[in-house]
Design a protein around this motif. Structure first.
Motif, PDB file in Angstrom:
ATOM      1  N   VAL A  62     -19.922  -7.762 -32.891  1.00 35.36           N
ATOM      2  CA  VAL A  62     -19.749  -6.829 -33.991  1.00 35.36           C
ATOM      3  C   VAL A  62     -20.705  -7.218 -35.123  1.00 35.36           C
ATOM      4  CG1 VAL A  62     -18.137  -5.970 -35.746  1.00 35.36           C
ATOM      5  CG2 VAL A  62     -17.359  -6.332 -33.385  1.00 35.36           C
ATOM      6  N   THR A  66     -20.279  -4.976 -40.522  1.00 40.73           N
ATOM      7  CA  THR A  66     -19.013  -4.355 -40.111  1.00 40.73           C
ATOM      8  C   THR A  66     -17.868  -5.335 -40.260  1.00 40.73           C
ATOM      9  OG1 THR A  66     -20.162  -2.910 -38.544  1.00 40.73           O
ATOM     10  CG2 THR A  66     -17.796  -3.225 -38.213  1.00 40.73           C
ATOM     11  N   PRO A 127     -12.809  -2.805 -35.413  1.00 43.31           N
ATOM     12  CA  PRO A 127     -14.163  -2.250 -35.439  1.00 43.31           C
ATOM     13  C   PRO A 127     -14.326  -1.185 -34.348  1.00 43.31           C
ATOM     14  CG  PRO A 127     -14.171  -4.362 -34.329  1.00 43.31           C
ATOM     15  CD  PRO A 127     -12.761  -4.155 -34.810  1.00 43.31           C
ATOM     16  N   GLN A 129     -16.847  -0.616 -32.697  1.00 44.78           N
ATOM     17  CA  GLN A 129     -17.708  -1.128 -31.620  1.00 44.78           C
ATOM     18  C   GLN A 129     -16.914  -1.735 -30.464  1.00 44.78           C
ATOM     19  OE1 GLN A 129     -18.013  -1.755 -34.847  1.00 44.78           O
ATOM     20  NE2 GLN A 129     -20.142  -1.654 -35.531  1.00 44.78           N
TER      21      GLN A 129
END
Length: 324
Positions: A62, A66, A127, A129
């Motif tokens: 990540v 972020t 997150p 992601q």
């Protein structure tokens, strides 16, 4: 002195044929260092491996920006990312050389503790992601919560209490899952530098999965420090500060620390699961632990009050939703 290994085969369910034997072993560990390994604990190796891979993704894949936006300080439940050096567990040492990602049980918004804003009750930060993160962590939490509840039953047996003595304190438990990344210990580090400074855990039971590098060190009853060397297929379990309060000091919550000195320069990952009972659970000396004619060593409190005091000591202020 060494850290004992408790084999939970035959003791993983109430009334199991080896429950009394394992409870005796647990008692011996609890009056000593408060640390022990558990094997045959019922959690699949693949699930533990999946949790380590998720920890790596959250803390390495990540993007840093972020992660910073997901800082736990932005969460009313203190969940999310904790940057390197944000915590100092040993106030006589330098800031800890670790970073981490916190999450917890996903209680519904209409739960009374969520509405009250109590610490550890509420939402997580994730997150985009890593879309699989919520499901992976929720599954792991379910597995570890079942093990923690069983360990509390064995702890009750070890105190000559009914096996279900603590069950009522676990209706809406406070649960924290933390994924940790420790950089390699600096080669020029002084005696005040640690991945995690010496500390005791705040809650009832900690169940730790550690990678193969090691680095966890436990203060034994004689004051020496022993390596909690990783053992394949085992968790390291330690008792937190609530247990001495519950047992009038009979059982111990011993200091431990981390130095990532054995990884050949690679990062160390660990995944501790912190089990704490229901926020309003009463923490006071259980029957049989206060000698006749004596007063309890600790003032009774709720689990929430205990947690608030621990946050005051470490962060200098109470957590959101905890008594001032």
């Amino acid at each position: 002195m060494s850290i004992p290994i408790l084999d939970l085969q035959g003791a993983l369910s109430r009334g199991g044929p080896r429950s009394a034997e394992v409870a005796r072993q647990l008692r011996a560990a609890a009056v000593g260092s408060g640390f022990f390994y558990v094997r045959n604990h019922g959690v699949a190796a693949q699930q533990v491996a999946r949790q380590f891979e998720l920890a790596r993704q959250l803390l390495e894949d990540v993007p840093p920006g972020t992660r910073e936006r997901l800082d736990m300080k932005n969460s009313p439940t203190l969940r999310g990312y904790e940057r390197l050096g944000a915590q100092t567990l040993d106030l006589d040492a330098k800031p800890d050389l670790k970073e981490s990602f916190y999450c917890g049980m996903a209680y519904p918004a209409d739960h009374p503790y969520v509405r009250a804003g109590y610490q550890t009750y509420g939402g997580n930060q994730w997150p985009a992601q890593v879309p699989q993160a919520p499901a992976v962590c929720e599954a792991y939490i379910r597995s570890l919560l079942a093990l923690a509840r069983r360990l509390m039953q064995l702890l009750a047996l070890s105190l000559a209490l009914p096996e279900d003595y603590f069950d009522g304190t676990s209706e809406s438990p406070m649960v924290t899952l933390r994924m940790l990344r420790y950089p390699a210990h600096p080669p020029d580090a002084d005696q005040h530098t640690f991945g995690a400074g010496a500390h005791t855990d705040w809650g009832a039971i900690t169940i730790l999965a550690q990678d193969s590098h090691g680095g966890l060190e436990v203060c034994m009853p004689d004051g020496t420090w022993a390596d909690a060397t990783p053992i394949d297929g085992c968790f390291v379990v330690n008792l937190g500060d609530m247990i001495p309060r519950w047992t009038n000091g009979l059982y111990h919550s011993n200091p431990h620390r981390v130095r990532n000195r054995h990884s050949s320069g690679r990062p160390r990952f660990s995944v501790p699961f912190f089990y704490e009972p229901d926020y309003m659970a009463r923490i006071e000396a259980v029957p049989g632990t206060v000698p006749a004619g004596e007063q309890p060593r600790f003032t009774p409190c709720t689990a929430g009050e205990h947690l608030a005091e621990m946050y005051r000591r470490t962060y200098g202020k109470p957590a959101e939703g905890t008594p001032a």
